[in-house]
Structures are given as structure tokens and as C-alpha cells.
Design an enzyme around this catalytic site. Structure first.
Site, short mmCIF file in Angstrom:
data_model
loop_
_atom_site.label_atom_id
_atom_site.label_comp_id
_atom_site.label_asym_id
_atom_site.label_seq_id
_atom_site.Cartn_x
_atom_site.Cartn_y
_atom_site.Cartn_z
CG ASN A 1 42.56 37.58 33.99
OD1 ASN A 1 43.07 36.52 34.34
ND2 ASN A 1 41.32 37.66 33.55
CG HIS B 1 34.36 38.06 31.59
ND1 HIS B 1 35.35 38.22 30.65
CD2 HIS B 1 34.99 38.14 32.79
CE1 HIS B 1 36.51 38.39 31.25
NE2 HIS B 1 36.33 38.34 32.55
#
Length: 468
Positions: free
Chosen positions: A319, A355
């Protein structure tokens, strides 16, 4: 027609053992390739307004295909963000307001749509959009400052002109990054629209081969995940069968599960990277040998991800664009605090909240913070201890040391991923109880023990030095 297509997709999804939203997502990601080909051969060097409109319309269609009328969430945030930048100008107030609006809207979205399972809903692409728009606010603010007050990195990302609504929409809905990323800045996007991102000036980029390489690699990881994933479901952690297995089996399952579970993210990022490369957005200049680089939108360093025995190595390979975004707009912007550890903790806290609101995210990133601290201390201890340094550098011992490192590495990479995937405290707590909180005990013990050992080592070296 819509009902027919929906039932068809549902049937195909059932045959593949997947959910219909997951199938829609993967189809939308692969749809980027024909769209990128259209861009290459019909829109390259065409009027920018045509390209912005194409990206906006295709992105909205993709949003509607996946989330129906809920696409209004993203459209509303894009328009409001544009108005904030235009009405408030290049001010701290605009940055603060834009940041608060985007994060607030995302968190309210999480709150009202949250379930105890991982669902593909409008908040999934919206979290990508949130970072994109917040980054735009910072870059627009930097564009109004004196260049001498900016770092070289800030100068590279600063938005000098005043973006139009169509430019902001095209930037937000670009088909190669709308659903799952990668992150890229407005200036990079505008360079793509102008046809400047090519290894041959003024011509369509020679990016088909590198794009197909990333696509092939993505398909490989997709195949691995489709074959092995069904045998390693998250739900197995919560069964009596898992709880009754021997301790070693529970740890091995967690290790293998953690590795394979990450492949679904690896697949999406590699496939979308191929789309970005094909359209030209992946162009990153040329290396010292004059060869073009296509890694501007790379979200994965696959070789490093598969071979590194270090936790920091996995973090650096996974990521990448999101981590770079957090480093650029959170970690480095907190430099005024004068404490690197506090800035890093704040960056990880931001990542956890970004998140979602489940406790599992906070636990995951808290563990990651502790693990990184322990690993750094262990590396410093080995470096400062002559005996450990000699042992670690002995070629005959390096293979078994590597195997041990990798075993520890992947066991304790899977360990913090448990709350990340199970979300709620009652689920991840049950799993941690079943393995006796082995990760917490191991790393917290080392967190306190390693500095003490290093201190003893330093004192011993000082005494030896004085005696001589």
C-alpha cells in the site's frame, strides 16, 4: 434489463463462490483497461475538457454500477470541496474546513453503514476519495506560498493554477484510481491530461508491455487467492474446531491465513496499476540509463513483499501510495511537534480511523507501531553487539537465520491482521485468548527488555574501554 443483468451477475457470483458486490468490483477494475485504451488512441493530446468529461462520466458510471444512487455521496463531497477551495482560497481555513468535511463525512458514513463483516459499499471508494481531496486542499494551499518556504517535495505537488469544477471532477473520478486507488496528486493528473506523461515526447507512451506485466502479475495473485482463499476463511477463527486445535496449529493457521488474505489487496492494486500505466499516469521519468520508469502509481513492491524478513520491509512494500500520502500530509506536517515518535503515532492513528470506526483497526495499527519500535531496537542491538554482528554476518548461518526471521515475521504479521479483519472486540479478543496473547506478550516484553540489554552492552563496552 437492469433486473436481468443483476440476476445474471448474481448467478455468476454464486458459481464463482463470490458475492455479487465483489464481482461488480473486480469487473469494474478490469474495465479500466478498455477505457485506458480508448484514452490512448482517441483522447491523447485532445482538448483537456474532453478528457476531464470522459473521466468524470466513466467514473460516475462505474460508481452507479457498483453502488447505484449512492454515488451522490461522492458527487456531493467533490462539489462541496471545490466550493470550499474557490470561496475560501489558499488559506489554512480552507485546508482545515476541507479536512474536517471530508473526514467527517467519511466517518459518518462508516457509522451509519457499519456491520460486523467486511462489506463492499460506497464508503470503500469514498475513503480513497477522501485522501485525494484532502491532499488537493493542502497542495492548493501550498500553491499560494512563496516557493522558498516550501520543501522540494511540496514544490513538486503544489497546485499553482485555480482548478475548475470539471478538472476536480475528472481528477476525482479517473477510472484508474476511483475504486481502490492508487493515490496521485492533481498536478500528476493534469500532466496526464496534457499528454506530458510519455517516454516519447508528443507521442502515445510505450506502456502496453509494462502494463501487461502488472496485469499478469495481478492475475497470478488472483488465482492464488481464489484457489487457497476458500480454505482459509476469516470465520474459521471463531469456530470451536479452531479453538480445539493444538496451539501450534492455531499459530500456523494464523501465519498462512495472514499471508494469503493480503493477496486480495495485492491483486486489486496490481491490476489498477496496470490501468494507470496503460493510460500513461504510471510514467515516472527515466532512470540513469535512460530507460523509462512506470512505477509512479505502484502500490506494491512485489519482490520485496515476498522476500523481506523484516516488518518494516513489508510495510514499505505494501500500500505504498497510501503510506506515502500519510507521510506527506500527516507525518511531515506534524514536524512542528518536534517528536518523531509522536508524529508516527499520530499518523498511525489517522490511518486506523481512516480505515473505519471498529476497534480492530486501532488494535491493528497500535500493534504495528509497537512491532516497528521493537524491530528497530533489535536491529540496533545486533549492530552494537560484536558477537551478534559476527553471527548475523556468517554466511553459513544466514539461510537458517533467514528461515527463523521469516517464520517470526509472518506469524506476527498475521497476528495484528486478526482484529483488522474481524473488526469487533468480541471476535478478535476470542482469537487472541485462544493463542494466549502471544504477540502482545512477546513484543511488549521485548519493548522493555531490548533497551535494557543495549544499555548493559554499552556500559560493558565503556568499562572495557576504560580498563584498556
Amino acid at each position: 434489463m437492469a433486473a436481468f443483468s443483476g440476476s445474471l451477475l448474481h448467478g455468476v457470483a454464486e458459481a464463482l463462490g463470490a458475492s455479487e458486490p465483489a464481482l461488480r468490483l473486480i469487473l469494474s477494475i478490469f474495465l479500466g483497461y478498455p477505457l485506458a485504451l480508448f484514452h490512448r488512441y482517441f483522447l491523447f493530446k485532445k482538448p483537456p475538457s474532453h478528457i476531464h468529461l470522459f473521466n468524470t462520466v466513466t467514473g460516475l458510471c462505474i460508481a452507479y454500477f457498483n453502488f447505484g444512487s449512492q454515488l451522490y455521496h461522492s458527487l456531493l463531497c467533490v462539489v462541496l470541496h471545490f466550493l470550499i477551495l474557490r470561496l475560501m482560497g489558499r488559506t489554512v481555513t480552507a485546508v482545515f474546513t476541507g479536512f474536517s468535511l471530508q473526514m467527517g463525512y467519511l466517518l459518518f458514513g462508516y457509522y451509519y453503514t457499519a456491520t460486523d463483516n467486511y462489506d463492499i459499499k460506497w464508503t470503500m471508494p469514498h475513503c480513497v476519495l477522501t485522501l485525494k481531496l484532502i491532499g488537493l486542499a493542502f497542495d492548493y494551499y501550498d500553491g499560494g506560498k512563496d516557493k522558498t518556504t516550501l520543501t522540494p517535495e511540496q514544490q513538486r505537488y503544489a497546485v499553482i493554477g485555480v482548478p475548475t469544477l470539471l478538472e476536480v471532477c475528472g481528477f476525482s473520478y479517473y477510472y484508474g484510481g476511483f475504486l481502490v486507488g492508487p493515490q496521485f496528486c492533481m498536478m500528476k493528473y493534469l500532466s496526464l491530461v496534457k499528454g506530458e506523461l510519455s517516454d516519447v515526447e508528443g507521442q502515445i507512451p510505450n506502456s502496453v508491455v509494462p502494463a501487461m506485466k502488472r496485469l499478469s502479475l495481478g492475475l497470478f495473485f488472483l488465482l492464488v487467492y481464489m484457489v487457497l482463499g476458500p480454505y482459509l476463511p476469516d470465520s474459521y477463527f471463531l469456530t470451536e474446531e479452531y479453538e480445539n486445535r493444538p496451539f501450534w496449529y492455531r499459530c500456523v493457521y494464523m501465519t498462512i491465513w495472514g499471508k494469503i488474505m493480503l493477496y486480495k489487496y495485492v491483486t486489486c492494486w496490481l491490476v489498477t496499476e496496470g490501468v494507470c500505466i496503460l493510460s500513461g499516469l504510471g510514467y515516472n521519468g527515466k532512470d540513469e540509463k535512460g530507460q523509462p520508469k512506470w512505477d509512479a502509481c505502484a502500490n506494491m513492491k512485489v519482490w520485496l513483499f515476498e522476500t523481506t524478513p523484516l516488518f518494516t520491509g513489508t510495510i514499505a512494500s505494501f500500500n505504498i501510495n497510501t503510506n506515502d500520502w500519510v507521510a506527506r500530509y500527516v507525518f511531515k506536517r506534524l514536524r512542528f511537534l518536534g517528536n518523531k515518535a509522536i508524529s508516527q503515532a499520530a499518523a498511525l492513528f489517522f490511518l486506523a480511523v481512516w480505515h473505519g470506526l471498529h476497534s480492530g483497526y486501532l488494535v491493528c495499527f497500535s500493534l504495528e507501531f509497537v512491532i516497528v519500535l521493537v524491530e528497530r531496537q533489535a536491529i540496533e542491538l545486533v549492530r552494537d553487539c560484536p558477537i551478534l554482528s559476527r553471527i548475523s554476518n556468517m554466511s553459513v548461518l544466514q539461510p537458517p537465520i533467514y528461515v527463523v526471521q521469516q517464520s517470526i515475521h509472518w506469524l506476527f504479521m498475521g497476528y495484528p491482521l486478526v482484529p483488522f479483519c474481524l473488526f469487533t472486540w468480541d471476535k478478535w479478543l476470542k482469537v487472541y485468548l485462544s493463542v494466549y496473547f502471544i504477540g502482545h506478550i512477546f513484543f511488549i516484553s521485548l519493548l522493555f527488555a531490548l533497551p535494557y540489554l543495549r544499555l548493559v552492552l554499552v556500559q560493558k563496552k565503556d568499562k572495557l574501554h576504560k580498563s584498556h
